[in-house]
Design a protein around this motif. Structure first.
Motif, PDB file in Angstrom:
ATOM      1  N   TYR A  80       0.831  -0.863  -0.224  1.00 61.46           N
ATOM      2  CA  TYR A  80      -0.138  -0.317   0.023  1.00 61.46           C
ATOM      3  C   TYR A  80       1.127   0.845  -0.142  1.00 61.46           C
ATOM      4  O   TYR A  80       1.949   1.362   0.192  1.00 61.46           O
ATOM      5  N   MET A 118      -2.788  10.370   3.063  1.00 64.43           N
ATOM      6  CA  MET A 118      -3.939   9.330   2.207  1.00 64.43           C
ATOM      7  C   MET A 118      -2.956   8.420   1.870  1.00 64.43           C
ATOM      8  O   MET A 118      -1.895   7.778   2.094  1.00 64.43           O
ATOM      9  N   GLN A 119      -3.588   6.555   2.115  1.00 63.59           N
ATOM     10  CA  GLN A 119      -3.827   5.710   1.664  1.00 63.59           C
ATOM     11  C   GLN A 119      -4.177   5.118   0.476  1.00 63.59           C
ATOM     12  O   GLN A 119      -5.469   5.512   0.166  1.00 63.59           O
ATOM     13  N   TRP A 120      -3.235   3.953  -0.370  1.00 64.82           N
ATOM     14  CA  TRP A 120      -3.932   3.604  -1.413  1.00 64.82           C
ATOM     15  C   TRP A 120      -3.381   2.584  -2.297  1.00 64.82           C
ATOM     16  O   TRP A 120      -2.257   2.114  -1.933  1.00 64.82           O
ATOM     17  N   ASN A 121      -4.085   1.282  -2.616  1.00 68.99           N
ATOM     18  CA  ASN A 121      -3.578   0.407  -3.136  1.00 68.99           C
ATOM     19  C   ASN A 121      -3.018   0.834  -4.503  1.00 68.99           C
ATOM     20  O   ASN A 121      -3.898   1.798  -5.764  1.00 68.99           O
ATOM     21  N   ASN A 124      -4.973   0.568  -7.760  1.00 65.44           N
ATOM     22  CA  ASN A 124      -6.355   0.609  -7.628  1.00 65.44           C
ATOM     23  C   ASN A 124      -6.170   2.433  -7.563  1.00 65.44           C
ATOM     24  O   ASN A 124      -6.356   2.726  -6.068  1.00 65.44           O
ATOM     25  N   GLN A 125      -5.821   3.642  -7.976  1.00 68.56           N
ATOM     26  CA  GLN A 125      -5.937   4.919  -7.764  1.00 68.56           C
ATOM     27  C   GLN A 125      -7.170   4.970  -6.795  1.00 68.56           C
ATOM     28  O   GLN A 125      -6.884   5.886  -5.880  1.00 68.56           O
ATOM     29  N   LEU A 126      -8.358   5.095  -7.060  1.00 67.75           N
ATOM     30  CA  LEU A 126      -9.202   4.928  -6.582  1.00 67.75           C
ATOM     31  C   LEU A 126      -9.774   4.713  -4.989  1.00 67.75           C
ATOM     32  O   LEU A 126     -10.986   4.944  -4.772  1.00 67.75           O
ATOM     33  N   SER A 127      -8.706   3.659  -4.942  1.00 66.42           N
ATOM     34  CA  SER A 127      -9.523   2.865  -3.640  1.00 66.42           C
ATOM     35  C   SER A 127      -8.611   3.579  -2.411  1.00 66.42           C
ATOM     36  O   SER A 127      -8.467   3.655  -1.623  1.00 66.42           O
ATOM     37  N   ALA A 128      -8.366   5.205  -2.895  1.00 71.47           N
ATOM     38  CA  ALA A 128      -6.889   6.310  -1.994  1.00 71.47           C
ATOM     39  C   ALA A 128      -8.408   6.521  -0.879  1.00 71.47           C
ATOM     40  O   ALA A 128      -9.602   6.645  -0.924  1.00 71.47           O
ATOM     41  N   VAL A 129      -7.996   6.313   0.559  1.00 69.31           N
ATOM     42  CA  VAL A 129      -8.402   7.385   2.004  1.00 69.31           C
ATOM     43  C   VAL A 129      -7.402   7.584   2.776  1.00 69.31           C
ATOM     44  O   VAL A 129      -6.520   7.437   2.272  1.00 69.31           O
ATOM     45  N   GLY A 130      -8.548   8.601   3.500  1.00 71.66           N
ATOM     46  CA  GLY A 130      -7.576   9.976   3.800  1.00 71.66           C
ATOM     47  C   GLY A 130      -8.027  10.449   4.863  1.00 71.66           C
ATOM     48  O   GLY A 130      -9.510  10.206   5.280  1.00 71.66           O
TER      49      GLY A 130
END
Length: 217
Positions: A80, A118-121, A124-130
């Motif tokens: 990640y 921000m954290q993401w896979n 998959n750039q759209l998987s970002a959470v923050g």
């Protein structure tokens, strides 16, 4: 008649003596008041110098960690990405005059950090959470940022780092020592900015602790 003259002369001399005494008392009062004012002004100046020194140290630390950092961590062997943006709550500015005590006290109380995480896979750039954490008070002596907020489901602990490296190979004690050493260097003026961080992520959904490294980008 002679008795009356003596009495009148005595009264005049007494009046002159009283007048001289009153003038002397007034002069002494003025001198004492001025000494008190001078002492008060000196105390204010000394306190302002102390506040300015404390503010300079805080500003030096915040300027050193301000910026954007990026790194990686693993969850169940899946990589990640993590990105951290650090900014001051009060931007640095030039002042061509001596600041008042009220101004110094206000800035010391309110000069902290705003931090976005921000954290993401990476697949998959759209998987970002923050989340955004505001008014974070850094530990200036230990060089640690404790990031805890009701609006963020995870908690983070970020340490100043002297060098890059695999965080899994660095013991917790070594991380703390490095962080304190870097904080000392910043305070002494031998380090102007931080290039790397080490961090610990604690999730609210499990008891795992995830280690990560951050590098300035």
């Amino acid at each position: 008649m002679r008795t009356k003259l003596f009495l009148l002369l005595f009264m005049m001399l007494s009046f002159v003596g009283c007048s001289d005494g009153e003038e002397g008392l007034k002069e002494q009062t003025v001198i004492q008041s001025q000494e008190e004012i001078n002492a008060q002004n000196q105390n204010i100046e000394e306190w302002a110098q102390k506040l300015q020194g404390d503010l300079d140290k805080r500003r030096a630390f915040i300027s050193a960690v301000e910026g954007e950092f990026e790194g990686t961590f693993s969850v169940k062997e899946s990589p990640y990405m993590i990105r951290v943006l650090i900014s001051p709550t009060i931007p640095d500015y030039d002042v061509d005059r001596s600041r008042t005590l009220a101004e110094l006290e206000y800035e010391l109380q309110n000069l902290n950090l705003n931090i976005q995480i921000m954290q993401w896979n990476p697949d998959n750039q759209l998987s970002a959470v923050g989340c955004v954490l505001q008014d974070i008070k850094p530990d200036l002596k230990k060089g640690i940022l404790n990031l805890i907020s009701e609006g963020c489901s995870n908690t983070f602990q970020i340490f100043l780092s002297e060098e890059q490296g695999d965080e899994d190979e660095i013991e917790e004690q070594d991380i703390s020592i490095q962080s304190r050493n870097m904080a000392d260097h910043i305070r002494n003026g031998t380090v102007d900015y931080v290039q790397d961080f080490k961090g610990k992520l604690r999730s609210s959904s499990n008891a795992m602790i995830y280690s990560f490294s951050l590098t300035r980008i």
